[in-house]
Scaffold this active site. Structure first.
Site, mmCIF file in Angstrom:
data_model
loop_
_atom_site.group_PDB
_atom_site.id
_atom_site.type_symbol
_atom_site.label_atom_id
_atom_site.label_comp_id
_atom_site.label_asym_id
_atom_site.label_seq_id
_atom_site.Cartn_x
_atom_site.Cartn_y
_atom_site.Cartn_z
ATOM 1 N N LYS A 149 -6.312 3.628 18.400
ATOM 2 C CA LYS A 149 -6.388 4.425 17.175
ATOM 3 C C LYS A 149 -7.799 4.979 16.969
ATOM 4 C CE LYS A 149 -5.647 6.251 13.244
ATOM 5 N NZ LYS A 149 -4.774 6.301 12.125
ATOM 6 N N TYR A 201 -1.311 7.504 1.231
ATOM 7 C CA TYR A 201 -0.986 8.656 2.077
ATOM 8 C C TYR A 201 -0.267 8.232 3.354
ATOM 9 C CZ TYR A 201 -3.597 11.838 -0.845
ATOM 10 O OH TYR A 201 -4.000 12.611 -1.898
ATOM 11 N N GLU A 213 -1.095 4.437 12.777
ATOM 12 C CA GLU A 213 -0.445 5.676 12.359
ATOM 13 C C GLU A 213 -1.212 6.870 12.917
ATOM 14 O OE1 GLU A 213 2.565 5.947 10.675
ATOM 15 O OE2 GLU A 213 2.032 7.752 11.771
ATOM 16 N N LYS A 243 -14.783 7.645 9.186
ATOM 17 C CA LYS A 243 -14.673 6.191 9.046
ATOM 18 C C LYS A 243 -14.390 5.525 10.402
ATOM 19 C CE LYS A 243 -10.807 4.826 6.985
ATOM 20 N NZ LYS A 243 -9.992 4.150 7.996
ATOM 21 N N GLY A 277 0.841 -1.204 0.000
ATOM 22 C CA GLY A 277 0.000 0.000 0.000
ATOM 23 C C GLY A 277 0.869 1.244 0.000
ATOM 24 N N ALA A 278 0.919 1.925 -1.159
ATOM 25 C CA ALA A 278 1.764 3.117 -1.295
ATOM 26 C C ALA A 278 0.893 4.363 -1.289
ATOM 27 C CB ALA A 278 2.580 3.031 -2.586
ATOM 28 N N CYS A 309 -10.126 9.606 7.762
ATOM 29 C CA CYS A 309 -10.116 8.848 9.025
ATOM 30 C C CYS A 309 -11.268 9.120 9.981
ATOM 31 C CB CYS A 309 -8.804 9.099 9.759
ATOM 32 S SG CYS A 309 -7.442 8.244 8.973
ATOM 33 N N ALA A 329 -0.966 13.265 10.693
ATOM 34 C CA ALA A 329 -2.049 13.984 10.041
ATOM 35 C C ALA A 329 -1.543 14.415 8.672
ATOM 36 C CB ALA A 329 -2.467 15.196 10.874
#
Ligand code: UDX
Ligand code: UDX
Length: 461
Positions: free
Chosen positions: A217, A12, A158, A276, A9-10, A273, A161
Site C-alpha cells: 500500500k 471516506y 484500500e 502521509k 470507521g464510517a 494518503c 481513489a
C-alpha cells in the site's frame, strides 16, 4: 462462511467500501460503526457525509436490507465474525516520529476495544493504511483478551481513489489480502477472498504474506505520487525553455513502459494518503537504518511542496510583486474534483502563501462547505482565525468570486469551470485580468482571445 461483518470507521474508505460489500453480498449483514454520531446520522439520510458519484444509489439499495450504520460499536463487534478497522491514521504531530510516523492511537484503541468485548473467534482486517508490521501490534493486543477468543489479523489495503470510489470498488484492478502463512491464517485469507469473489474475478485477488500487503500500500502510493512529482519537476523546466508539459507528458506516456496515466502536471498533489504514506515510508526507512532510501522518497514530498510554493510565488510576482489588498478568486478548494475532501489540498497551501502577502482571497468550491475552508486555513495556525476571516471570503457564486478580482487561480479541476461564461467574467474583472490555471483545465487559447493573461503549469505563454 462469513455471515456478519462490522466495520469500525464510517469515513471516506469505510463507508463506500462497506456499501459495495453489502450490495454484492446480500447474505452478509454489514454494520458500519463510528464514534462520531453526527456522521452516522448523516449516513442514514440522503445527504451522505461523503460525496462520491454513484454512492447514494449503492447505499440506498443496501441500507436497511443488510447494510446498517450505527454508533453501537461494542454490540456490533460482539456479533461480527469479521471486523474491518477503517479509522483514520493521521501523521503524528508530536513526540517520537513527529511529522512523519503515523499516529496509530485510533487503531490501537480499536484493537483494545475488540479485545475487551469479543467472546467468539474473529478475523480482524486492517483497512486503514498502516506502517509495515502494525499487524504485529494488533496481534499482541488481541492476544491479551483474557477470554478464549482467537483472532486472525489480515491486511486488506484500500486502493480506491476518492471521486471514483464506487467505480474503483466495483471494478478493481486488484484486491490485495495479506495474512499469516499458517493454516489458520490461510483459512482467514480464503474467507475474505470469498467476500470479494462475489463480484471480483479470482485472478484479480492477490494473496500475500502480511508484511508484503502492508508495504504494498505504501509503495503503490509512493510510486503514484512520484509520477506526479516527476512530471511537475519537468513543468518548471518547460516554463523556462518554451516546451509544453502536456505535450511532453503525452509523448512520454505513449511509451507503453511508462504509460499515459497519472502524468497530469498540477499545482501539486493533495489528499489524505500520498503525503502521509510517503512520510510513513520515509520514517520506516530511517527507523530501519536506511537514510539514503529515506531521502530518495522524501524528495517526492519536497518537490510537491516546491510546486505549491512556486505556483503561489508566480501569482505574487506576476501581479507586480505584491498581492496585498488585491482580490484573488480561488476556484476550487477540494484536493481534486468530484470530492468534498480537502485534506492536504494544494488550495490550502497556495492560499496560505498568498495570505502571508495580505491578499484578499475569495474562494468558490461546488462541494466544500464554508466551515471546512476556514477550518483548513485556521489549522495551519499561521495567523489568527479572526485575521483569516478578514482576509478570506467564501462564496457560493463563482461570478461573485471573480468580480473585480485582479486574478483567478484555478486549483481544483472541477468540470463546471470549463462551462462558465468567461467573457462575462473577464468584463467584470480588474485589468489586466490574469488567470493562473493550476490544473491546465481551461481552454487557454479562447481565454487569451477574450483578453485574459494566462499563466499555466508547464507553459510559457
Ligand atoms: C482512510 C484510512 O483509514 C486511512 O488510513 C487511509 O490512509 C485513508 O483513508 P478515511 O476513511 O479517509 O481514512 O478517514 P476518515 O474519513 O477520517 O474516517 C475515519 C472515521 O473513523 C471517522 O469517521 C472517525 O470518526 C472514525 N473513528 C476514528 C472511529 O470510529 N473510532 C476511532 O477511534 C477513531
Ligand atoms: C490515492 C490513490 O490513487 C489510491 O489508490 C489510494 O488508495 C489513496 O490515495 P486519492 O488520494 O483519493 O487516491 O486521489 P488520487 O486520484 O490519487 O489523486 C491524488 C492527488 O494527485 C490529487 O490532488 C490529484 O489532483 C493529484 N494528481 C493526480 C495530479 O496532480 N496529477 C495526476 O496525474 C493525478
Amino acid at each position: 462462511m462469513i455471515k456478519n461483518i462490522c466495520c469500525i470507521g464510517a469515513g471516506y474508505v469505510g463507508g463506500p467500501t462497506m456499501a459495495v460489500i453489502a450490495l454484492k453480498n446480500p447474505n452478509i449483514k454489514v454494520s458500519v460503526v463510528d464514534i462520531n454520531a453526527e456522521r452516522i446520522a448523516a449516513w442514514n439520510t440522503n445527504e451522505l457525509p461523503v460525496y462520491e458519484p454513484g454512492l447514494l444509489e449503492v447505499v440506498k439499495q443496501a441500507r436497511g436490507r443488510n447494510l446498517f450504520f450505527s454508533t453501537e460499536i461494542e454490540g456490533s463487534i460482539r456479533e461480527a465474525d469479521m471486523i474491518f478497522i477503517s479509522v483514520n491514521t493521521p501523521t503524528k504531530t508530536f513526540g517520537v516520529g513527529k511529522g512523519r510516523a503515523a499516529d496509530l492511537r485510533f487503531v490501537e484503541l480499536c484493537a483494545r476495544q475488540i479485545a475487551s468485548v469479543a467472546t467468539t473467534n474473529k478475523i480482524v482486517v486492517e483497512k486503514s493504511t498502516l506502517p509495515v508490521r502494525t499487524a504485529q501490534a494488533i496481534k499482541t493486543i488481541l492476544s491479551e483478551t483474557g477470554n478464549h477468543a482467537k483472532f486472525q489479523v489480515l491486511s486488506n489495503p484500500e486502493f480506491l481513489a476518492e471521486g471514483t470510489a464506487v467505480d474503483d470498488l466495483m471494478n478493481p484492478d486488484r484486491v490485495l489480502i495479506g495474512g499469516d502463512q499458517t493454516p489458520e491464517g490461510l483459512k482467514a485469507i480464503e474467507e475474505l477472498t470469498a467476500v470479494y469473489a462475489s463480484w471480483v474475478p479470482r485472478e484479480r485477488i492477490i494473496q500475500t504474506r502480511l508484511w508484503s500487503s502492508e508495504l504494498t500500500k505504501l509503495t503503490a502510493n509512493a510510486f503514484l505520487a512520484q509520477r506526479i512529482s516527476s512530471i511537475n519537476s519537468i513543468s518548471a523546466l518547460c516554463e523556462v525553455t518554451g516546451a509544453d508539459v502536456d505535450e511532453v507528458a503525452f509523448a512520454i506516456g505513449a511509451d507503453t513502459r511508462i504509460g499515459a496515466k497519472f502524468l497530469k502536471s498540477s499545482v501539486g498533489f493533495g489528499g489524505s494518503c500520498f503525503q502521509k504514506d510517503i512520510l510513513n515510508l520515509v520514517y520506516l526507512c530511517e527507523f530501519f537504518g536506511l537514510p539514503d532510501v529515506a531521502k530518495y522518497w522524501e524528495q517526492v514530498i519536497l518537490l510537491n511542496d516546491y510546486q505549491k510554493r512556486r505556483f503561489a510565488m508566480n501569482i505574487i510576482q506576476t501581479l507586480f510583486n505584491t498581492v496585498s489588498g488585491k482580490k484573488i478568486a480561488m476556484l476550487g478548494w477540494a484536493f481534486k474534483k468530484d470530492t468534498n475532501d480537502t485534506r492536504e489540498s494544494a488550495a490550502i497551501y497556495v492560499s496560505d502563501h498568498l495570505l502571508n502577502d495580505m491578499a484578499n482571497i475569495w474562494v468558490y468550491d461546488p462541494k466544500v462547505p464554508e466551515k471546512s475552508i476556514y477550518a483548513d486555513i485556521d489549522y495551519l495556525e499561521t495567523r489568527s482565525s479572526e485575521k483569516n476571516k478578514e482576509l478570506l471570503t467564501v462564496t457560493h457564486d463563482p461570478y461573485e468570486a471573480c468580480k473585480n478580482a485582479h486574478a483567478i487561480a484555478v486549483v481544483t479541476e472541477w468540470d463546471e469551470f470549463r462551462s462558465y461564461d468567461w467573457q462575462k467574467i473577464y468584463d467584470n474583472m480588474m485589468k489586466p485580468a490574469f488567470i493562473f490555471d493550476g490544473r491546465n483545465l481551461l481552454d487557454h487559447k479562447k481565454l487569451m482571445e477574450i483578453g485574459f493573461k494566462v499563466k499555466a503549469i508547464g507553459k510559457s505563454y
